[in-house]
Design an enzyme around this catalytic site. Structure first.
Site, PDB file in Angstrom:
ATOM      1  CG  ASN A  10      36.725  30.339  41.416  1.00 30.37           C
ATOM      2  OD1 ASN A  10      37.928  30.549  41.573  1.00 30.37           O
ATOM      3  ND2 ASN A  10      35.864  30.384  42.403  1.00 30.37           N
TER       4      ASN A  10
ATOM      5  CD  GLU B 202      40.372  33.683  51.951  1.00 36.18           C
ATOM      6  OE1 GLU B 202      39.187  33.292  52.064  1.00 36.18           O
ATOM      7  OE2 GLU B 202      40.829  34.663  52.540  1.00 36.18           O
ATOM      8  CG  LEU B 203      40.480  26.162  52.350  1.00 35.79           C
ATOM      9  CD1 LEU B 203      40.737  25.082  53.368  1.00 35.79           C
ATOM     10  CD2 LEU B 203      41.457  26.041  51.186  1.00 35.79           C
TER      11      LEU B 203
ATOM     12  CB  CYS C 136      34.477  30.048  47.154  1.00 32.02           C
ATOM     13  SG  CYS C 136      35.059  31.727  47.220  1.00 32.02           S
TER      14      CYS C 136
ATOM     15  CD  GLU D  21      43.183  36.131  49.846  1.00 31.44           C
ATOM     16  OE1 GLU D  21      42.243  36.163  49.032  1.00 31.44           O
ATOM     17  OE2 GLU D  21      44.239  35.527  49.630  1.00 31.44           O
TER      18      GLU D  21
END
Ligand code: NAD
Length: 488
Positions: A164, A262-263, A296, A470
């Protein structure tokens, strides 16, 4: 053109020369298996992406292991200089890299070029911050003892990045790993690979020593399983969906590897009666359609307080309707196609489920008939909290609007899902803003604007949305191990 797709497709001239990057060398197909890369706006084949063979993976791991012995001992100044050069080169090449992102990922050109320019800052931030990786001295119990805490790079890392934000997601992991003194084997998104190949070229041209960064492609599950199990690898970083994140975290846990995860999320939006309604509706509608909703942290569940619900809905729908959908290379396009044909099917399933739950599709709700993966911006009202759109992240251009009366009820509904990535609050009341910021279970709370994902601010989720951050001063935490030294 509003709500309809521009069918024109551009030739892929100038598209990135796709390659593996192993031990300082770019490697083409040369007899390897390949897979076609498609333009989501037209379906045309842009290029063939070479897959890494087993020997390529072994070579990449060995190169990263060898390079770690020297890179981990470099001065932070040396690492900083490479990262600064990467930022400079990224800005110089932003137009070309951005065009290729639009070709293989689909987002409007301004968003693609913007992604490269903004993310050059990640290299600069890490160039500065890596000079401030400090340990500490602990006062001893005896005068002849010295106690020190050292922070050392964890070792060879592997990273898996999504489609993405192909430039953003990859550069974040690269600069954090390399800035801390680790080396890296990365697998980018096979469907939108140009940005990650371009990044390998940036580091190569910036003078990064051979073996520090290695890039491979292939069948994601096969590559990740092989790399994570390798005894050479000490850390895994993944950005992508929650189900895949859980699988990889389980594998990493079985082999006692550290991880940064990182979901996905399903970001709730709380718009209170005292909000600046027009500003909130316009800001949120535009934010919702950024990257066709494939973000996200995209606002994705809209809880609007009842007194202002009608006004908010009217302005929100008006803004959504005004957005131009088309080929990202066309001037004036504000929303491109979805990145993959399968995402269009997913959007249709969300709409079908909404209808079956009594929802009203007040705008859009269908694919736009043209070549390419275009789906209309869509607004749905009247859904119960049990509808799929209210419980699962659509990761597309669909927005459900629902009313609430009591703030506590809105917060309870916002917190009712197992996710906790981003959240949004619109209110002019300091008391309400503070209440919501404290009460929301989320890694990021945006109040009256969108302000996440800057280099200097931590980005990450809680609950099933992930582990670790992050960016910000937290950025190196996942790449460093603590060593205690006591000396007499
Ligand atoms: P997916 O779960 O199939 O894939 C997501 C990403 O993970 C892709 O880039 C894919 O190449 C990679 N991947 C898949 N299986 C892998 C494996 N075994 N090992 C390593 N990498 C693997 O989902 P999708 O259909 O591509 O994307 C849709 C979903 O993914 C959305 O619902 C969204 O939640 C999530 N997603 C999240 C982000 C994010 O930034 N957190 C980014 C992209 C996709």
């Amino acid at each position: 053109m509003s709500g309809t797709a521009v069918a024109e497709s551009k030739p892929a001239t100038g598209y990135e020369t796709l390659a593996l990057y192993i031990d300082g060398g770019f490697i083409g197909a040369d007899g390897r298996k390949t897979e076609p890369v498609l333009n989501p706006a037209s379906g045309e084949v842009l290029a063939q992406l070479p897959h890494a063979a087993r020997e390529d993976l072994d070579r990449a791991l060995a190169a990263a292991q060898r390079a770690f012995t020297t890179w981990s001992r470099t001065s932070p100044l040396e690492r900083s200089a490479v990262l600064r050069k990467v930022a400079e080169l990224a800005r110089a090449r932003a137009d070309a890299i951005g065009r290729n992102i639009t070709l293989d990922q689909g987002k409007p050109l301004a968003e693609s070029v913007g992604e490269v320019n903004v993310c050059a800052e990640h290299a600069e931030w890490h160039a500065e911050e890596c000079r401030r990786i400090y340990g500490r001295v602990i006062p001893p119990r005896r005068a002849d003892v010295r106690q020190m805490v050292l922070r050392e790079p964890v070792g060879v890392c592997v990273a898996f990045t999504p489609w993405n934000f192909p430039f953003n997601q990859a550069i974040r992991k690269m600069v954090a790993a390399l800035g801390s003194g680790c080396t890296l084997v990365i697998k980018g998104p096979e469907t939108a690979p140009s940005a990650v190949v371009a990044l390998a070229r940036l580091f190569h041209d910036a003078g990064l020593p051979a073996g520090c960064l290695n890039l491979v492609w292939g069948v994601p599950s096969q590559i990740s399983e092989y790399l994570i199990k390798s005894p050479i690898v000490r850390k895994v970083s993944f950005t992508g969906s929650i189900p895949v994140g859980k699988q990889l975290a389980a594998l990493a846990g079985a082999h006692m590897k550290r991880g940064t995860w990182e979901l996905g999320g399903h970001s709730p939006v709380l718009v209170f009666d005292d909000a600046n309604v027009e500003q909130a509706a316009t800001t949120l509608a535009r934010l919702k359609l950024r990257n066709a909703g494939q973000v996200c942290v995209s606002p994705s569940r809209f809880y609007v307080q009842s007194k202002i619900y009608d006004r908010f809905a009217a302005r929100f729908i008006e803004t959504i309707k005004s957005v131009n959908v088309g080929n990202g290379l066309e001037k004036g396009t504000q929303m491109g196609p979805l990145a993959h044909a399968r995402r269009v099917d997913v959007m249709e399933a969300f709409v079908d489920d909404a209808r079956s739950h009594g929802g009203e599709i007040v705008f859009g709700g269908a694919r736009i008939k043209s070549p390419g993966n275009f789906f209309s911006p869509t607004v749905v009202t009247g859904l119960p909290d049990t509808a799929k759109l209210m419980t699962e992240e659509p990761f597309g251009p669909i927005a459900p609007l629902v009313p609430f009366t009591e703030p506590e009820d809105a917060v309870r509904r916002a917190n009712s899902l197992p996710y906790g990535l981003s959240s949004y609050v619109f209110t002019e009341s300091l008391k309400t803003a503070t209440y919501a910021a404290n009460a929301l279970e989320a890694g990021m709370v945006n109040i009256n604007h969108f302000g996440s994902a800057l280099s200097e601010t931590p980005f990450g989720g809680v609950k099933e949305s992930g582990i670790g951050s992050e960016g910000g001063t937290e950025t190196f935490d996942g790449y460093l191990v603590t060593k205690f030294v006591t000396q007499c």
